[in-house]
Design a protein around this motif. Sequence first.
Motif, short mmCIF file in Angstrom:
data_model
loop_
_atom_site.label_atom_id
_atom_site.label_comp_id
_atom_site.label_asym_id
_atom_site.label_seq_id
_atom_site.Cartn_x
_atom_site.Cartn_y
_atom_site.Cartn_z
N ASP A 191 0.84 -1.21 0.00
CA ASP A 191 0.00 0.00 0.00
C ASP A 191 0.87 1.26 0.00
O ASP A 191 1.89 1.31 0.68
CB ASP A 191 -0.91 0.04 1.24
CG ASP A 191 -2.08 -0.92 1.10
OD1 ASP A 191 -2.32 -1.40 -0.03
OD2 ASP A 191 -2.73 -1.21 2.12
N ASP A 192 0.42 2.27 -0.75
CA ASP A 192 1.09 3.58 -0.78
C ASP A 192 2.53 3.52 -1.27
O ASP A 192 3.34 4.38 -0.92
CB ASP A 192 1.06 4.24 0.62
CG ASP A 192 -0.35 4.49 1.09
OD1 ASP A 192 -1.20 4.79 0.24
OD2 ASP A 192 -0.60 4.37 2.31
N LEU A 193 2.88 2.51 -2.00
CA LEU A 193 4.25 2.43 -2.51
C LEU A 193 4.24 2.23 -4.03
O LEU A 193 3.70 1.26 -4.52
CB LEU A 193 5.01 1.27 -1.85
CG LEU A 193 6.49 1.18 -2.25
CD1 LEU A 193 7.31 2.29 -1.62
CD2 LEU A 193 7.07 -0.18 -1.86
N ILE A 194 4.82 3.23 -4.73
CA ILE A 194 5.05 3.08 -6.15
C ILE A 194 6.51 3.40 -6.41
O ILE A 194 7.16 4.02 -5.58
CB ILE A 194 4.12 3.99 -7.02
CG1 ILE A 194 4.26 5.45 -6.59
CG2 ILE A 194 2.70 3.52 -6.95
CD1 ILE A 194 3.56 6.41 -7.54
N LEU A 195 7.02 2.98 -7.54
CA LEU A 195 8.42 3.24 -7.85
C LEU A 195 8.53 4.61 -8.50
O LEU A 195 7.75 4.96 -9.37
CB LEU A 195 8.96 2.14 -8.76
CG LEU A 195 8.88 0.73 -8.17
CD1 LEU A 195 9.42 -0.29 -9.16
CD2 LEU A 195 9.65 0.64 -6.87
N ARG A 196 9.52 5.39 -8.09
CA ARG A 196 9.64 6.75 -8.60
C ARG A 196 10.05 6.74 -10.08
O ARG A 196 10.81 5.88 -10.51
CB ARG A 196 10.65 7.54 -7.78
CG ARG A 196 12.04 6.97 -7.89
CD ARG A 196 13.01 7.79 -7.07
NE ARG A 196 14.31 7.14 -7.09
CZ ARG A 196 15.25 7.34 -6.18
NH1 ARG A 196 15.04 8.17 -5.19
NH2 ARG A 196 16.38 6.72 -6.26
N THR A 197 9.54 7.74 -10.81
CA THR A 197 9.84 7.82 -12.24
C THR A 197 11.02 8.75 -12.52
O THR A 197 11.48 8.84 -13.65
CB THR A 197 8.61 8.34 -13.01
OG1 THR A 197 8.18 9.57 -12.41
CG2 THR A 197 7.47 7.34 -12.95
N HIS A 198 11.47 9.47 -11.51
CA HIS A 198 12.64 10.34 -11.65
C HIS A 198 13.14 10.67 -10.26
O HIS A 198 12.45 10.38 -9.26
CB HIS A 198 12.31 11.60 -12.45
CG HIS A 198 11.06 12.28 -11.98
ND1 HIS A 198 11.01 13.00 -10.83
CD2 HIS A 198 9.81 12.31 -12.49
CE1 HIS A 198 9.79 13.47 -10.66
NE2 HIS A 198 9.03 13.06 -11.65
N THR A 199 14.30 11.30 -10.17
CA THR A 199 14.91 11.56 -8.86
C THR A 199 14.50 12.92 -8.27
O THR A 199 14.93 13.26 -7.17
CB THR A 199 16.44 11.48 -8.95
OG1 THR A 199 16.89 12.22 -10.09
CG2 THR A 199 16.92 10.05 -9.06
N SER A 200 13.65 13.67 -8.98
CA SER A 200 13.26 14.99 -8.46
C SER A 200 12.60 14.95 -7.07
O SER A 200 12.74 15.91 -6.31
CB SER A 200 12.33 15.70 -9.46
OG SER A 200 13.04 15.96 -10.64
N PRO A 201 11.87 13.88 -6.70
CA PRO A 201 11.32 13.86 -5.34
C PRO A 201 12.39 13.99 -4.26
O PRO A 201 12.07 14.34 -3.12
CB PRO A 201 10.62 12.49 -5.25
CG PRO A 201 10.33 12.11 -6.65
CD PRO A 201 11.44 12.70 -7.48
N GLY A 202 13.65 13.74 -4.59
CA GLY A 202 14.74 13.91 -3.61
C GLY A 202 14.95 15.36 -3.22
O GLY A 202 15.45 15.65 -2.13
N GLN A 203 14.54 16.28 -4.10
CA GLN A 203 14.76 17.71 -3.83
C GLN A 203 14.11 18.17 -2.54
O GLN A 203 14.71 18.89 -1.75
CB GLN A 203 14.18 18.55 -4.97
CG GLN A 203 14.92 18.44 -6.28
CD GLN A 203 14.27 19.32 -7.33
OE1 GLN A 203 13.54 20.25 -7.02
NE2 GLN A 203 14.55 19.04 -8.59
N ILE A 204 12.87 17.75 -2.34
CA ILE A 204 12.12 18.23 -1.17
C ILE A 204 12.78 17.76 0.13
O ILE A 204 12.82 18.49 1.11
CB ILE A 204 10.62 17.80 -1.26
CG1 ILE A 204 9.77 18.56 -0.24
CG2 ILE A 204 10.44 16.31 -1.08
CD1 ILE A 204 9.45 19.97 -0.62
N HIS A 205 13.34 16.55 0.11
CA HIS A 205 14.02 16.04 1.31
C HIS A 205 15.24 16.90 1.64
O HIS A 205 15.47 17.26 2.79
CB HIS A 205 14.45 14.58 1.11
CG HIS A 205 13.29 13.65 0.94
ND1 HIS A 205 12.43 13.36 1.98
CD2 HIS A 205 12.84 12.96 -0.13
CE1 HIS A 205 11.50 12.52 1.54
NE2 HIS A 205 11.73 12.27 0.26
#
Length: 188
Positions: A10-24
């Motif tokens: 549940d609530d887990l998909i594989l990321r399509t790019h590394t941009s989500p790392g920016q917010i962290h």
Amino acid sequence: MWDTFYTTTDDLILRTHTSPGQIHAMREYAPEPIRVILPGKSYRYEQVTARSESMFYQVEGLAVGKGITFSDLKGVITNFANQMYGEGRKMRFRKSYFPFTEPSVETDIECVLCGGKGCSICKYTGWLEILGAGMVHPVVLQYGGYDPSKFSGFAFGMGPERIALQRYSIDDIRYFYANDMRFLERVG
Ligand SMILES: [Zn+2]
């Protein structure tokens, strides 16, 4: 814009790019200026061809600070391309769209394999896209903990496999995951 692979968790998909790392990175360091490189694997549910794999690496770059402009972005990318491909290779910046940057660009480099004449790797255009980039969207900065009236930034995402295709004149991206020792020894 990109389709991914869904998992049975549940609530887990594989990321399509590394941009989500920016917010962290932003939430960890705000309000200090940052310069980060975020490498990682990405996944896309799309047809596997000589140019595209469904699993690949991306290297994300992010700079946030005061007074960062589009010229800084262009300078960094041009410097990178000069070091990676040699000085003087033709480059171009094309306007593009990404949800997290405004304005957005894609950077192309003259195809090394065909020297710009057109081949199957460059889809007969003479150009190969090496990265997507842009100025960080003010709303993204805000969510990251920065005041967009004081801070600006740029970001880019590049695919190391695609860059290696160019450097080593490899004509098929699928070799990277085919585990052929002759290939691995050659690029390793
Ligand atoms: Zn070509």
